[in-house]
Design a protein around this motif. Structure first.
Motif, short mmCIF file in Angstrom:
data_model
loop_
_atom_site.label_atom_id
_atom_site.label_comp_id
_atom_site.label_asym_id
_atom_site.label_seq_id
_atom_site.Cartn_x
_atom_site.Cartn_y
_atom_site.Cartn_z
N PHE A 470 0.87 -1.18 0.00
CA PHE A 470 0.00 0.00 0.00
C PHE A 470 0.90 1.23 0.00
CE2 PHE A 470 -2.02 -3.54 2.06
CZ PHE A 470 -3.26 -3.60 1.44
N GLY A 471 0.82 2.02 -1.04
CA GLY A 471 1.66 3.21 -1.14
C GLY A 471 2.10 3.41 -2.58
N ASP A 472 3.09 4.27 -2.76
CA ASP A 472 3.59 4.58 -4.10
C ASP A 472 5.06 4.21 -4.24
OD1 ASP A 472 1.72 7.14 -3.17
OD2 ASP A 472 1.16 6.16 -5.04
N LEU A 473 5.85 4.62 -3.26
CA LEU A 473 7.30 4.40 -3.33
C LEU A 473 7.66 3.19 -2.48
CD1 LEU A 473 8.22 8.16 -3.02
CD2 LEU A 473 8.66 6.71 -5.03
N HIS A 474 8.38 2.26 -3.10
CA HIS A 474 8.69 0.99 -2.44
C HIS A 474 9.91 1.12 -1.51
CE1 HIS A 474 5.83 -1.49 -4.68
NE2 HIS A 474 6.02 -0.64 -5.66
N ALA A 475 10.23 0.01 -0.86
CA ALA A 475 11.38 0.00 0.06
C ALA A 475 12.68 -0.16 -0.73
CB ALA A 475 11.23 -1.15 1.05
N HIS A 476 13.72 0.37 -0.21
CA HIS A 476 15.10 0.41 -0.74
C HIS A 476 15.20 0.70 -2.24
CE1 HIS A 476 15.33 -3.96 -1.81
NE2 HIS A 476 14.85 -4.26 -0.64
N GLY A 477 16.42 0.61 -2.78
CA GLY A 477 16.62 1.07 -4.15
C GLY A 477 16.41 2.59 -4.23
N ARG A 478 16.24 3.10 -5.43
CA ARG A 478 16.08 4.56 -5.58
C ARG A 478 14.76 5.06 -5.01
NH1 ARG A 478 19.88 7.23 -8.77
NH2 ARG A 478 21.46 5.76 -9.47
N ASP A 479 13.76 4.17 -4.93
CA ASP A 479 12.50 4.57 -4.30
C ASP A 479 12.73 5.10 -2.88
OD1 ASP A 479 11.22 3.65 -6.57
OD2 ASP A 479 9.64 2.60 -5.46
N ALA A 480 13.67 4.50 -2.16
CA ALA A 480 13.90 4.89 -0.76
C ALA A 480 14.35 6.34 -0.69
CB ALA A 480 14.94 3.97 -0.12
N ILE A 481 15.15 6.77 -1.65
CA ILE A 481 15.65 8.15 -1.61
C ILE A 481 14.48 9.10 -1.88
CG2 ILE A 481 17.20 9.84 -2.72
CD1 ILE A 481 18.21 6.23 -2.66
N ALA A 482 13.63 8.73 -2.83
CA ALA A 482 12.46 9.57 -3.11
C ALA A 482 11.53 9.59 -1.90
CB ALA A 482 11.73 9.05 -4.34
N PHE A 483 11.39 8.43 -1.23
CA PHE A 483 10.47 8.37 -0.09
C PHE A 483 10.96 9.22 1.08
CE2 PHE A 483 8.75 6.55 3.84
CZ PHE A 483 7.39 6.59 3.54
N TYR A 484 12.26 9.19 1.33
CA TYR A 484 12.80 9.87 2.51
C TYR A 484 13.26 11.30 2.24
CZ TYR A 484 12.60 5.36 4.92
OH TYR A 484 12.17 4.20 5.49
N THR A 485 12.89 11.85 1.08
CA THR A 485 13.24 13.25 0.81
C THR A 485 12.05 14.01 0.22
OG1 THR A 485 14.04 12.66 -1.41
CG2 THR A 485 15.71 12.83 0.32
N GLU A 486 12.15 15.29 0.33
CA GLU A 486 11.16 16.18 -0.30
C GLU A 486 11.87 16.81 -1.50
OE1 GLU A 486 7.65 16.61 0.25
OE2 GLU A 486 8.02 17.55 2.19
N GLN A 487 11.19 16.89 -2.62
CA GLN A 487 11.83 17.46 -3.79
C GLN A 487 11.43 18.94 -3.95
OE1 GLN A 487 13.04 15.57 -7.99
NE2 GLN A 487 10.92 15.43 -7.50
N LYS A 488 12.42 19.76 -4.31
CA LYS A 488 12.15 21.19 -4.49
C LYS A 488 12.65 21.59 -5.88
CE LYS A 488 12.66 23.96 -0.84
NZ LYS A 488 13.47 24.56 0.24
N VAL A 489 11.86 22.44 -6.56
CA VAL A 489 12.27 22.92 -7.88
C VAL A 489 12.61 24.39 -7.77
CG1 VAL A 489 11.61 23.14 -10.31
CG2 VAL A 489 10.65 21.30 -8.94
N ILE A 490 13.78 24.79 -8.25
CA ILE A 490 14.22 26.19 -8.15
C ILE A 490 14.42 26.77 -9.55
CG2 ILE A 490 16.01 27.72 -7.23
CD1 ILE A 490 16.62 25.33 -5.23
N MET A 491 13.75 27.88 -9.81
CA MET A 491 13.91 28.61 -11.08
C MET A 491 14.70 29.87 -10.78
SD MET A 491 11.81 27.09 -13.42
CE MET A 491 10.97 28.22 -14.49
N SER A 492 15.82 30.13 -11.47
CA SER A 492 16.64 31.31 -11.16
C SER A 492 16.84 32.20 -12.38
CB SER A 492 18.03 30.88 -10.68
OG SER A 492 17.98 29.73 -9.92
N ARG A 493 16.72 33.52 -12.10
CA ARG A 493 17.08 34.51 -13.12
C ARG A 493 17.92 35.57 -12.43
NH1 ARG A 493 12.38 37.33 -16.43
NH2 ARG A 493 11.66 37.81 -14.33
N TRP A 494 18.99 35.98 -13.01
CA TRP A 494 19.87 36.99 -12.41
C TRP A 494 19.83 38.25 -13.26
CZ3 TRP A 494 21.53 35.91 -7.67
CH2 TRP A 494 21.48 34.58 -7.28
N PHE A 495 19.34 39.34 -12.65
CA PHE A 495 19.23 40.61 -13.41
C PHE A 495 20.60 41.25 -13.55
CE2 PHE A 495 14.96 40.17 -11.44
CZ PHE A 495 14.28 39.95 -12.61
#
Ligand code: NAD
Length: 495
Positions: A470-495
């Protein structure tokens, strides 16, 4: 409950880097399944005990998340060394509390160590992505950040490996952790916590409490717990999934299984039967990847059952700590009784018993059973089982194998896909075409081809389907990294 004056060791909780007692907790005995004798007693955490552990974990998280990942994994490198050094001692502890053979226990410790090894790769594994100039003068990148306090609730059958699917990954990702292992096998996780402490993990990053439903509910309801990883039976997995999600937590809940082993007429019989024996009767059938239903296709059925019977009769059942034992006892007297109940049901529903584990083939085990100690049960094989029988549908979690005879590959696939579970399945064949068709059409998450126990390594996900997960991300492998982290998207522009 046991008397407080018993001379055996009373376990403690590990909270904020200290081994602590809980005056208010109930004490329960832990017995060696091979002898029935008590070896320790375990306190069951109260809601307050859990609260103290989670708060300590939260405080520790606020500092740990700032420690650079390259420094975080240094602790895990040292932990791996300590696990290697103490591997034999850990395996012996594991056999003493769980009953599985030393060989199985050693293999389990090896798997646990592999989880730590993979987690040591976190500096690469946690990397995000980036792309320059996604719009004129604008760059985009993703980063992965730690979540907070993560909780783990684990079953009795892999006291070293299953918790290791969780905390090494979670900690390497910058989280803190509270583990609530199975109350039936608390000794191995306790020893592993001592080693993690010795490896230099800062106080509070890893915490250990023991207990039952009360402690689990306290974790599910605690506002500071961000993610819950669970492994155990399907009804409890469902309960955890629903309640953790209701409380706004990220959750992965791995459940029970009913695994089918399909044997084609062109299979290499002798080698296949060895693999089937190991799958069905290894660890006394107490594995979520254990073969439970043997699907015999066409004319292979009779020679398959004959050879299986011959090998099952020769299986040496006994104390897992003795060198020549091939199958140890079940974990508790209550669990043996439950498995025996399934055997009785199989008989009552009309399956043909070709080997009855209650009679315990092999003198080794008969001596043991005569002593009246130990929770031994020999291998049981039922033939001519129909798909509607209870033993064909429900998880037994013991050394019981049900043979269902089908006409052809289509019949086998239809049968396996009709199961409510989808943890693992294997096919035995010498045809690549048949194997390919089976692996493609089967609705199961982990598939073996001429492999009896298709257990993914630490760097692949443990991918049960249907009522097994029951869930989306499985145990160990790369799924574990996705499960135990929050992803953030950063857009940058420098004037
Ligand atoms: P279990 O579900 O009885 O217990 C698992 C955990 O849940 C334990 O820590 C226990 O204390 C806790 N728990 C038990 N009852 C609870 C309740 N009512 N409320 C809240 N928490 C509760 O499982 P088990 O008997 O320890 O382990 C065997 C089961 O685990 C089998 O079904 C097996 O298939 C499954 N398992 C699955 C996997 C997998 O990867 N899918 C791996 C190993 C074991």
């Amino acid at each position: 409950m046991i008397a407080a004056e018993s001379p055996i060791e009373t376990l403690k909780f590990f909270v904020n880097g200290q081994w602590v007692e809980s005056p208010g907790s109930r004490l329960h005995p832990i017995t060696n399944p091979a002898t029935g004798r008590p070896i320790a007693r375990v306190p069951y955490a109260t809601k307050d005990d859990v609260d103290r552990a989670v708060r300590a974990a939260h405080e520790a998280f606020l500092k740990w998340r700032k420690v650079p990942v390259v420094d975080r994994v240094q602790v895990l490198y040292r932990y791996k060394d300590l696990l290697e050094k103490h591997a034999e001692e850990l395996a012996r502890t594991l056999t003493t509390e769980n009953g599985k053979t030393l060989e199985d226990a050693r293999a389990e410790i090896r798997r646990a160590i592999q989880m730590v090894e993979v987690s040591c790769g976190m500096p690469s594994l946690m990397m995000g992505q980036s792309l320059e100039n996604v719009a004129s003068g604008i760059d985009c990148q993703t980063i992965r950040q730690s979540l907070g306090v993560c909780a783990g609730i684990t079953p009795f059958n892999f006291p070293a490996m299953v918790p290791s699917w969780m905390y090494p990954f979670a900690i390497a990702c910058g989280n803190s952790f509270v583990l609530k292992p199975s109350e039936k096998v608390p000794l191995t996780p306790t020893r592993m916590a001592e080693l993690l402490d010795q490896a230099g993990l800062p106080a509070g990053v890893f915490n250990l409490v023991h207990g039952d439903k009360e402690s689990v509910d306290a974790l599910l309801g605690h506002a500071l717990v961000r993610a819950v990883s669970f492994v155990g039976s399907t009804p409890i997995a469902k309960y955890i999934y629903e309640n953790a999600a209701k409380n706004g937590k990220r959750v992965q809940a791995l459940g029970g299984a009913k695994n089918h082993l399909v044997v084609m007429p062109d299979a290499e019989l002798d080698k296949s039967v060895d693999a089937i024996m190991a799958s069905a009767f290894g660890a006394a059938g107490e594995r979520c990847l254990a073969g439970s239903v043997l699907v015999a296709v066409g004319e292979v059925a009779q020679p398959l059952v004959d050879l299986l019977l011959e090998k099952a009769r020769g299986l040496r059942v006994g104390d897992g700590s003795e060198a020549d034992t091939q199958m140890g006892p079940l974990v508790t007297a209550a669990h043996r009784q439950r498995v025996e109940g399934y055997i009785e049901k199989g008989v009552a529903e009309g399956a043909r018993t070709v080997c009855d584990g209650r009679e315990l083939s092999g003198t080794f085990s008969r001596e043991r059973r005569a002593d009246g100690d130990g929770y031994f049960l020999g291998p049981t094989i039922f033939d001519h089982v129909s798909p509607l029988m209870t033993i064909a549908r429900e998880e037994i979690f013991g050394p019981v194998l049900s043979v269902i005879r089908v006409k052809d590959l289509d019949g086998a696939i239809e049968l396996v896909n009709s199961s409510a579970f989808g943890n693992t399945t294997s096919i035995f064949t010498s045809s690549g075409k048949t194997a390919r068709e089976y692996t493609s059409r089967i609705e199961v998450g982990m598939v073996g081809v001429n492999v009896g126990v298709a257990a993914p390594m630490a760097f692949f996900p443990f991918s049960g389907w249907k009522q097994s997960f029951f869930g989306d991300l499985h145990a160990h492998g790369r799924d574990a990294i996705a499960f135990y982290t929050e992803q953030k998207v950063i857009m940058s522009r420098w004037f």
